[in-house]
Motif scaffolding. Structure first.
Motif: not given
Lengths: 111, 112
Positions: A34, A36, A38, A41-44, A46, A87, A99, A101-103
């Motif tokens: 997957y 994504y 970001q 200051s917003q949501g991730p 897809y 990501y 999910l 999540w890395g950096l």
């Protein structure tokens, strides 16, 4: 505990293709890749996902190697609005809810 | 089409105060719902998820709790906030039987 490895940051010129790599050498046969992104200051958001075959949608293309140990997200014509953290995540199909999540990769698109 | 809402967008709270963050989803039924937290410069950490009304699973021990009083409503709460609770809180939904999670706009919480 992320299962993926991505470069910390990348730069891309506006209008050029942005190619974001991801290594997932321990991926299992039933795990999807997957992507994504970001924006600050917003949501991730897809972008795209795939299992074995390459995928394309209105946002990007996903190229998965034959051995599935790595993949590349391609933004064909990057714009300034594509500046974001990208990501790459692997996730099992079905009821697996996590999910990991890395950096991610911080992509800067420059004019 | 489906939409997800979170409020408030930003919140500044003193240490020891209570917390209530709300998330609602429109345009779908019986979604799976998730709460994540993102500390500054870090990836997302899953806090809670819910597969249905009243069904909550916790991923990490902490002073936060979650509730799902209605099918499309997910609430994150705390009785007493800690400084370490500061962060960006994200709600996400996934269609029942689907694979992809979709995220809300987030709530930025600063505990002073």
């Amino acid at each position: 505990d992320a299962k993926t490895t991505q470069p910390t940051s990348m730069d891309c010129a506006e209008g050029r293709a942005a190619n974001l790599p991801c290594n997932h050498s321990t991926i299992s046969g039933n795990e999807y890749v997957y992507w994504y992104r970001q924006i600050h200051s917003q949501g991730p958001q897809y972008i795209i996902h795939g299992l074995k075959n390459n995928e394309t949608n209105e946002m990007a293309s996903l190229i998965i190697t034959e051995d599935r140990k790595s993949s590349t997200l391609i933004l064909p014509h990057a714009t300034l609005r594509d500046t974001a953290v990208y990501y790459c995540i692997v996730k099992s199909a079905g009821n697996n809810r996590k999910l990991i999540w890395g950096l991610g990769t911080s992509l800067a698109v420059n004019p | 089409s489906q939409t997800i809402h979170q409020w408030p967008a930003t919140l500044v709270q003193p240490v020891g105060s209570p917390l209530s963050l709300e998330c609602t989803v429109e345009g779908t039924s019986n979604p799976n719902l998730y709460w994540y937290r993102q500390a500054a410069g870090r990836g997302l950490q899953l806090l809670f998820y819910s597969v249905g009304i009243g069904q909550i699973s916790s991923e990490v021990p902490q002073n936060l709790s979650a509730s799902r009083p209605q099918d499309r409503q997910f609430i994150l709460s705390s009785k007493k906030l800690l400084l370490s609770d500061s962060g960006f809180y994200l709600c996400a939904w996934r269609a029942s039987g689907g694979e992809t999670q979709y995220f809300g706009p987030g709530t930025r919480l600063l505990v002073l």
